[in-house]
Design a protein around this motif. Structure first.
Motif, PDB file in Angstrom:
ATOM      1  N   TYR A 166      -7.598 -15.826  -8.659  1.00 28.39           N
ATOM      2  CA  TYR A 166      -6.502 -14.867  -8.653  1.00 28.39           C
ATOM      3  C   TYR A 166      -5.854 -14.955  -7.285  1.00 28.39           C
ATOM      4  O   TYR A 166      -6.542 -14.915  -6.262  1.00 28.39           O
ATOM      5  CB  TYR A 166      -7.032 -13.453  -8.912  1.00 28.39           C
ATOM      6  N   PHE A 167      -4.544 -15.129  -7.258  1.00 25.76           N
ATOM      7  CA  PHE A 167      -3.899 -15.193  -5.941  1.00 25.76           C
ATOM      8  C   PHE A 167      -2.575 -14.441  -5.939  1.00 25.76           C
ATOM      9  O   PHE A 167      -1.936 -14.245  -6.981  1.00 25.76           O
ATOM     10  CB  PHE A 167      -3.720 -16.635  -5.459  1.00 25.76           C
ATOM     11  N   ILE A 168      -2.212 -14.000  -4.753  1.00 24.07           N
ATOM     12  CA  ILE A 168      -0.982 -13.259  -4.530  1.00 24.07           C
ATOM     13  C   ILE A 168      -0.153 -14.030  -3.513  1.00 24.07           C
ATOM     14  O   ILE A 168      -0.647 -14.370  -2.430  1.00 24.07           O
ATOM     15  CB  ILE A 168      -1.266 -11.854  -3.966  1.00 24.07           C
ATOM     16  N   LYS A 169       1.068 -14.319  -3.879  1.00 24.52           N
ATOM     17  CA  LYS A 169       1.949 -15.042  -2.975  1.00 24.52           C
ATOM     18  C   LYS A 169       3.163 -14.182  -2.668  1.00 24.52           C
ATOM     19  O   LYS A 169       3.828 -13.685  -3.574  1.00 24.52           O
ATOM     20  CB  LYS A 169       2.381 -16.373  -3.598  1.00 24.52           C
ATOM     21  N   LYS A 170       3.418 -14.017  -1.371  1.00 27.22           N
ATOM     22  CA  LYS A 170       4.541 -13.198  -0.934  1.00 27.22           C
ATOM     23  C   LYS A 170       5.609 -14.100  -0.337  1.00 27.22           C
ATOM     24  O   LYS A 170       5.340 -14.879   0.571  1.00 27.22           O
ATOM     25  CB  LYS A 170       4.077 -12.174   0.109  1.00 27.22           C
ATOM     26  N   GLY A 171       6.831 -14.012  -0.874  1.00 26.56           N
ATOM     27  CA  GLY A 171       7.940 -14.827  -0.395  1.00 26.56           C
ATOM     28  C   GLY A 171       8.630 -14.217   0.801  1.00 26.56           C
ATOM     29  O   GLY A 171       8.297 -13.113   1.248  1.00 26.56           O
ATOM     30  N   ASN A 172       9.645 -14.935   1.333  1.00 21.56           N
ATOM     31  CA  ASN A 172      10.322 -14.469   2.552  1.00 21.56           C
ATOM     32  C   ASN A 172      11.186 -13.239   2.319  1.00 21.56           C
ATOM     33  O   ASN A 172      11.650 -12.622   3.263  1.00 21.56           O
ATOM     34  CB  ASN A 172      11.158 -15.604   3.168  1.00 21.56           C
ATOM     35  N   ARG A 173      11.415 -12.886   1.064  1.00 26.56           N
ATOM     36  CA  ARG A 173      12.156 -11.656   0.775  1.00 26.56           C
ATOM     37  C   ARG A 173      11.224 -10.466   0.579  1.00 26.56           C
ATOM     38  O   ARG A 173      11.661  -9.384   0.216  1.00 26.56           O
ATOM     39  CB  ARG A 173      13.025 -11.849  -0.474  1.00 26.56           C
ATOM     40  N   GLY A 174       9.948 -10.698   0.788  1.00 20.21           N
ATOM     41  CA  GLY A 174       8.969  -9.624   0.704  1.00 20.21           C
ATOM     42  C   GLY A 174       8.450  -9.350  -0.687  1.00 20.21           C
ATOM     43  O   GLY A 174       7.624  -8.457  -0.886  1.00 20.21           O
ATOM     44  N   ARG A 175       8.903 -10.127  -1.674  1.00 18.05           N
ATOM     45  CA  ARG A 175       8.466  -9.902  -3.042  1.00 18.05           C
ATOM     46  C   ARG A 175       7.128 -10.581  -3.293  1.00 18.05           C
ATOM     47  O   ARG A 175       6.952 -11.760  -3.001  1.00 18.05           O
ATOM     48  CB  ARG A 175       9.509 -10.452  -4.027  1.00 18.05           C
ATOM     49  N   LYS A 176       6.195  -9.827  -3.837  1.00 18.85           N
ATOM     50  CA  LYS A 176       4.874 -10.365  -4.129  1.00 18.85           C
ATOM     51  C   LYS A 176       4.785 -10.768  -5.600  1.00 18.85           C
ATOM     52  O   LYS A 176       5.251 -10.047  -6.484  1.00 18.85           O
ATOM     53  CB  LYS A 176       3.786  -9.324  -3.833  1.00 18.85           C
ATOM     54  N   LYS A 177       4.167 -11.935  -5.836  1.00 19.42           N
ATOM     55  CA  LYS A 177       3.908 -12.387  -7.196  1.00 19.42           C
ATOM     56  C   LYS A 177       2.407 -12.559  -7.371  1.00 19.42           C
ATOM     57  O   LYS A 177       1.741 -13.135  -6.509  1.00 19.42           O
ATOM     58  CB  LYS A 177       4.633 -13.701  -7.483  1.00 19.42           C
ATOM     59  N   HIS A 178       1.904 -12.059  -8.492  1.00 16.24           N
ATOM     60  CA  HIS A 178       0.476 -12.111  -8.781  1.00 16.24           C
ATOM     61  C   HIS A 178       0.213 -13.148  -9.870  1.00 16.24           C
ATOM     62  O   HIS A 178       0.932 -13.193 -10.876  1.00 16.24           O
ATOM     63  CB  HIS A 178      -0.029 -10.739  -9.228  1.00 16.24           C
ATOM     64  N   TYR A 179      -0.826 -13.964  -9.659  1.00 15.54           N
ATOM     65  CA  TYR A 179      -1.138 -15.049 -10.590  1.00 15.54           C
ATOM     66  C   TYR A 179      -2.622 -15.050 -10.947  1.00 15.54           C
ATOM     67  O   TYR A 179      -3.471 -14.836 -10.081  1.00 15.54           O
ATOM     68  CB  TYR A 179      -0.809 -16.411  -9.983  1.00 15.54           C
ATOM     69  N   LEU A 210      -0.303 -15.506   1.736  1.00 19.80           N
ATOM     70  CA  LEU A 210      -1.107 -15.877   0.577  1.00 19.80           C
ATOM     71  C   LEU A 210      -2.457 -15.178   0.647  1.00 19.80           C
ATOM     72  O   LEU A 210      -3.121 -15.178   1.686  1.00 19.80           O
ATOM     73  CB  LEU A 210      -1.316 -17.396   0.549  1.00 19.80           C
ATOM     74  N   ILE A 211      -2.857 -14.588  -0.469  1.00 13.83           N
ATOM     75  CA  ILE A 211      -4.209 -14.048  -0.628  1.00 13.83           C
ATOM     76  C   ILE A 211      -4.809 -14.745  -1.836  1.00 13.83           C
ATOM     77  O   ILE A 211      -4.203 -14.736  -2.918  1.00 13.83           O
ATOM     78  CB  ILE A 211      -4.197 -12.521  -0.834  1.00 13.83           C
ATOM     79  N   PHE A 212      -5.974 -15.348  -1.672  1.00 11.02           N
ATOM     80  CA  PHE A 212      -6.561 -16.184  -2.720  1.00 11.02           C
ATOM     81  C   PHE A 212      -7.999 -15.757  -2.964  1.00 11.02           C
ATOM     82  O   PHE A 212      -8.817 -15.719  -2.052  1.00 11.02           O
ATOM     83  CB  PHE A 212      -6.524 -17.650  -2.277  1.00 11.02           C
ATOM     84  N   TYR A 213      -8.315 -15.431  -4.220  1.00  9.74           N
ATOM     85  CA  TYR A 213      -9.660 -15.005  -4.592  1.00  9.74           C
ATOM     86  C   TYR A 213     -10.245 -15.981  -5.611  1.00  9.74           C
ATOM     87  O   TYR A 213      -9.624 -16.270  -6.635  1.00  9.74           O
ATOM     88  CB  TYR A 213      -9.647 -13.615  -5.232  1.00  9.74           C
ATOM     89  N   THR A 214     -11.438 -16.467  -5.349  1.00 13.17           N
ATOM     90  CA  THR A 214     -12.177 -17.253  -6.338  1.00 13.17           C
ATOM     91  C   THR A 214     -13.097 -16.300  -7.105  1.00 13.17           C
ATOM     92  O   THR A 214     -13.205 -15.117  -6.777  1.00 13.17           O
ATOM     93  CB  THR A 214     -13.023 -18.338  -5.673  1.00 13.17           C
ATOM     94  N   LYS A 215     -13.787 -16.838  -8.113  1.00 14.17           N
ATOM     95  CA  LYS A 215     -14.730 -16.010  -8.868  1.00 14.17           C
ATOM     96  C   LYS A 215     -15.791 -15.414  -7.956  1.00 14.17           C
ATOM     97  O   LYS A 215     -16.240 -14.283  -8.160  1.00 14.17           O
ATOM     98  CB  LYS A 215     -15.393 -16.844  -9.973  1.00 14.17           C
ATOM     99  N   THR A 216     -16.219 -16.180  -6.968  1.00 14.13           N
ATOM    100  CA  THR A 216     -17.217 -15.680  -6.022  1.00 14.13           C
ATOM    101  C   THR A 216     -16.663 -14.518  -5.222  1.00 14.13           C
ATOM    102  O   THR A 216     -17.353 -13.521  -4.985  1.00 14.13           O
ATOM    103  CB  THR A 216     -17.671 -16.802  -5.068  1.00 14.13           C
ATOM    104  N   ASP A 217     -15.402 -14.629  -4.784  1.00  8.21           N
ATOM    105  CA  ASP A 217     -14.780 -13.574  -3.984  1.00  8.21           C
ATOM    106  C   ASP A 217     -14.722 -12.252  -4.727  1.00  8.21           C
ATOM    107  O   ASP A 217     -15.057 -11.204  -4.174  1.00  8.21           O
ATOM    108  CB  ASP A 217     -13.363 -13.982  -3.566  1.00  8.21           C
ATOM    109  N   TYR A 218     -14.272 -12.290  -5.982  1.00  8.71           N
ATOM    110  CA  TYR A 218     -14.173 -10.999  -6.669  1.00  8.71           C
ATOM    111  C   TYR A 218     -15.476 -10.579  -7.324  1.00  8.71           C
ATOM    112  O   TYR A 218     -15.517  -9.599  -8.065  1.00  8.71           O
ATOM    113  CB  TYR A 218     -12.985 -10.932  -7.638  1.00  8.71           C
TER     114      TYR A 218
END
Length: 270
Positions: free
Chosen positions: A159-172, A129-137
């Motif tokens: 804004y966050f990026i979640k990577k599953g066990n199959r290696g696929r990344k989803k951006h939100y 998991l990579i998680f960015y708040t307004k302050t972060d970006y």
């Protein structure tokens, strides 16, 4: 003027608080990965004495008294943050206004922290998991500063990026919609949706990230607001038949009851 000395852990607290604007005692304890609260409370007490942090006064009554104490940066905390040059100067100077923020804004910041901690706890060894708040970006070194630019049409709460066990990344891109926005400024929310749809066609996201357009998440204050926004988005999608965008809606109550990561709590707009 020399600032009072701080430990590395106290400096970590001073870096964590501005990421979310406000944090309560239990948040800080969890973010520091501390099982016991005594040491955390000692650090917070010292930071408060030295005017690095300030607490929001609690209301009257037993229920209010039992709630965890909420903290934000005090004068020395902001001075320390400026000296570190970690975040955008304008954003840091805005921290001087924290004491004047509404209760709704404070609750929204605390709610965002709850979401982050739930996401973090849901990650397994195979996930990431990579998680960015307004302050972060807003950081000068961030490659996502365009998310703070109104001209981009993209202004999420996180804004966050979640990577599953199959290696696929989803951006939100996550938005927490306050009740006041719908009560007094529903047109502002409609404009926000249209700006996102416009940005889809201008490829502003793809040009900056080289990634496909992210999933849009909206948390509404209640079901009435969700139905209102759902109908508006459906109409816009029908009017723009070539728009392929994934938008999902839920309410704050659903998230609190079922959890942010529970797929059943979300409704996809079709």
């Amino acid at each position: 003027m020399a600032l009072p000395k701080t430990t590395k852990k106290q400096q970590e607290i001073l870096t964590l608080i501005p990421r979310f604007r406000y944090l309560h005692t239990l948040h800080i304890q969890q973010l520091l990965n501390h099982k016991g609260k005594r040491r955390t409370n000692d650090w917070l007490k010292n930071l408060k004495i030295n005017q690095y942090i300030k607490e929001i006064p609690k209301g009257k009554g037993l229920k209010e008294h039992t709630k965890p104490t909420v903290y934000y940066l005090d004068l020395n905390g902001i001075r320390w943050l400026i000296s570190q040059k970690l975040f955008d100067k304008k954003l840091v100077h805005n921290l001087y206004r924290q004491k004047d923020r509404s209760g709704e804004f404070t609750d929204q910041c605390l709610f965002l922290t709850d979401i982050y901690l739930e996401l973090k706890s849901s990650i397994t060894k195979e996930d990431s998991l990579i998680f960015y708040t307004k302050t972060d970006y807003s950081s000068p070194t961030s490659s996502f500063t365009f998310l703070n630019e109104t001209t981009s049409g993209l202004t999420p709460d996180a804004y966050f990026i979640k990577k599953g066990n199959r290696g696929r990344k989803k951006h939100y891109l996550l938005h927490i919609i306050p009740a006041t926005m719908l009560r007094f400024r529903a047109h502002k929310l409609r404009r926000r949706i249209r700006e996102y749809m416009d940005s889809y066609f201008t490829n502003v996201w793809e040009n900056h990230t080289k990634k496909s357009f992210p999933i849009l998440l909206f948390i509404l204050p209640d079901m009435q607001a969700l139905i209102y926004l759902q109908r508006f988005i459906e109409k816009e999608l029908n009017d723009r038949s070539n728009l392929k965008i994934d938008i999902r809606l839920t309410t704050k109550e659903k998230v609190q009851e079922r959890g942010f990561t529970d797929g059943g709590a979300w409704e996809r707009v079709k």
